[in-house]
Write a protein that holds these residues in place. Structure first.
Motif, PDB file in Angstrom:
ATOM      1  N   VAL A 134     -13.708  -2.879   3.594  1.00 23.37           N
ATOM      2  CA  VAL A 134     -13.245  -1.852   2.668  1.00 23.37           C
ATOM      3  C   VAL A 134     -13.280  -0.499   3.363  1.00 23.37           C
ATOM      4  CG1 VAL A 134     -13.681  -0.663   0.487  1.00 23.37           C
ATOM      5  CG2 VAL A 134     -14.022  -3.142   0.649  1.00 23.37           C
ATOM      6  N   MET A 187     -12.291  -5.326  -8.701  1.00 23.18           N
ATOM      7  CA  MET A 187     -11.331  -5.486  -7.604  1.00 23.18           C
ATOM      8  C   MET A 187     -12.043  -5.904  -6.320  1.00 23.18           C
ATOM      9  SD  MET A 187      -8.851  -2.189  -8.145  1.00 23.18           S
ATOM     10  CE  MET A 187      -8.106  -1.799  -9.729  1.00 23.18           C
ATOM     11  N   MET A 203     -11.887  -9.787  -3.912  1.00 25.34           N
ATOM     12  CA  MET A 203     -11.439  -9.895  -2.525  1.00 25.34           C
ATOM     13  C   MET A 203     -11.947 -11.185  -1.878  1.00 25.34           C
ATOM     14  SD  MET A 203     -11.800  -5.935  -1.181  1.00 25.34           S
ATOM     15  CE  MET A 203     -10.937  -6.242   0.379  1.00 25.34           C
ATOM     16  N   VAL A 214     -10.313   2.284  -7.322  1.00 30.12           N
ATOM     17  CA  VAL A 214     -10.752   0.903  -7.132  1.00 30.12           C
ATOM     18  C   VAL A 214     -12.048   0.696  -7.909  1.00 30.12           C
ATOM     19  CG1 VAL A 214     -11.557  -0.794  -5.435  1.00 30.12           C
ATOM     20  CG2 VAL A 214      -9.649   0.728  -4.874  1.00 30.12           C
ATOM     21  N   PHE A 221      -9.110  -3.801   2.572  1.00 29.24           N
ATOM     22  CA  PHE A 221      -8.559  -2.742   1.738  1.00 29.24           C
ATOM     23  C   PHE A 221      -8.625  -1.439   2.519  1.00 29.24           C
ATOM     24  CE2 PHE A 221      -9.463   0.960  -0.959  1.00 29.24           C
ATOM     25  CZ  PHE A 221      -8.289   1.008  -1.689  1.00 29.24           C
ATOM     26  N   MET A 265      -5.286  -6.863  -4.684  1.00 26.24           N
ATOM     27  CA  MET A 265      -6.630  -6.976  -4.101  1.00 26.24           C
ATOM     28  C   MET A 265      -7.186  -8.389  -4.185  1.00 26.24           C
ATOM     29  SD  MET A 265      -7.972  -3.904  -3.102  1.00 26.24           S
ATOM     30  CE  MET A 265      -9.699  -3.732  -3.537  1.00 26.24           C
TER      31      MET A 265
END
Length: 420
Positions: free
Chosen positions: A281, A271, A275, A267, A258, A252
């Motif tokens: 996400v 995390m 990014m 997660v 993601f 990540m």
């Protein structure tokens, strides 16, 4: 699920008549003359016609608007391998959605099979009955072999919704989310958590849209899929890179995107903070996503997000795809649902989200205003325009790629331009 909700769900399904679907005749059966036409002796005439010309089955029977929703019960929702009988409520629910959103009739078929080969043989033998096959809730990796074998053997469309249906909606949403974030699919670094049907097929469809496989990191239950692992099946191997990354947290770090199609709470906020700037996400596990939107937004103020839930913005909901994809395929009597047809659906959904929202859609969701942006980059399931936009794109792609056996329907809107 609360005890109150559990009881309500059971009562909903148990109210007489039990279940959610029924069969009704479509022709009058009120007189002796009606019965003579519906069955003997009148029924002999369409029998003779179909025996002489099999294509007449689409003229004289319900085949052309009938889809089989089929499962072995090995991957039912988030409940796992509960068996074919326990999958029946889900398949009946799928029948309701087909009928509600695309006026397609369904027989749900729960198959007790001892192997993938036996499952394939049973479904293949049913080809004369149906205009299409929707595979449902079949565990990976068997689902890949089943879908491939049936698609190659049958002359009617076969579509595994957990693979291709999810992938279509993910791709449509991701194209728009990346646009909002000022990023390109071709250069985006993508982490996918979940190496089952939905995850692998989504990555392949993203590649067909221009995503680079070298920018994709696949993570399964044992960590990053990398070239030194010896436990990978052939479906994971294309994503096995030479990399020092081993954990989800490491993957990540610096990621632009993601995609989670795995399980709840995998997660954390750290995390998300790790990014790249302006991340995307998609936490799609149901009913509890990999990370809750409120946790993700608290960690990063510059992200855009989608989930699989209807109580948050940007729901990745397969009902945006499968009813309308089959509607377009059935209306041109497509022999298959190929990648071009799936991409037609992707582009139609992506474009629809950018259109002004009709008042009736706002009323359906109790909203005063909605426009393309961080809280709306995927169409709403109750948007009536889906019934025109998506089937039209799918049907046009079927005609253009030569898999249609009937022309683009005259009652459809003007043919959309081919997707770039």
């Amino acid at each position: 699920m609360t005890e109150k909700t559990r009881e309500a769900a059971l009562a909903y399904h148990a109210t007489s008549p039990a279940g959610k679907i029924a069969i009704q005749p479509t022709k009058p059966c009120n007189t002796q003359g009606d019965l003579a036409l519906a069955y003997t002796p009148g029924v002999a005439e369409p029998v003779r016609a179909i025996a002489a010309s099999p294509e007449d089955a689409y003229r004289y029977t319900a085949k052309g608007n009938l889809v089989a929703v089929v499962s072995d019960g090995t991957a039912v929702l988030g409940l796992g391998n509960v068996g074919p009988l326990a999958s029946k409520p889900v398949l009946e629910g799928k029948a309701v959605l087909f009928k509600r959103f695309a006026d397609i009739d369904v027989f749900d078929l729960e198959i007790k099979a001892s192997s993938a080969e036996q499952f394939i043989e049973v479904v293949a033998a049913l080809e004369p009955t149906f205009g299409g096959i929707n595979l449902e809730d079949i565990a990976a990796p068997a689902c890949f072999a089943i879908e491939k074998a049936l698609s190659e053997r049958l002359s009617i469309p076969v579509f595994h919704d957990d693979q291709h249906g999810t992938a279509v909606i993910v791709c449509a949403g991701l194209l728009n989310a990346l646009e909002l974030q000022g990023k390109s699919l071709k250069t985006a670094r993508i982490v996918c958590l979940g190496a089952g049907a939905a995850g692998l097929t989504s990555l392949h469809l993203l590649m067909s849209l221009g995503a680079a496989v070298e920018n994709m990191i696949l993570v399964d239950s044992r960590g990053v899929v990398h070239s030194e692992r010896t436990d990978l099946n052939r479906y994971k191997q294309p994503f096995a890179h030479t990399t020092p990354l081993r954990t989800l947290a490491e993957a990540m770090n610096g990621a632009d995107v993601f995609i989670g199609v795995a399980a709840a709470d995998l997660v954390d906020a750290q995390m998300i903070r790790a990014m790249a700037p302006r991340p995307v996400v998609f936490a799609l596990a149901n009913p509890v996503p990999e990370i809750l939107p409120e946790v993700a937004h608290a960690a990063r103020g510059d992200l855009v997000m989608a989930t699989g839930r209807s109580d948050y913005p940007n729901q990745v909901n397969n009902v945006l795809g499968f009813p309308f994809i089959f509607r377009g395929a059935l209306d041109v009597r497509a022999r298959q649902i190929n990648q071009a047809m799936q991409l037609g659906a992707v582009h139609a959904l992506s474009a629809l989200a950018k259109q002004p929202i009709p008042r009736e859609v706002l009323r359906a969701y109790g909203l005063d205003h909605l426009e393309f942006g961080p809280d709306y980059f995927i169409p709403k399931p109750l948007d009536g325009r889906l019934r025109e936009w998506v089937p039209a794109a799918v049907a046009a792609a079927a005609v253009d790629t030569g898999v249609a056996q009937a022309p683009y329907p005259a009652h459809y809107p003007p043919r959309p331009a081919p997707s770039a």
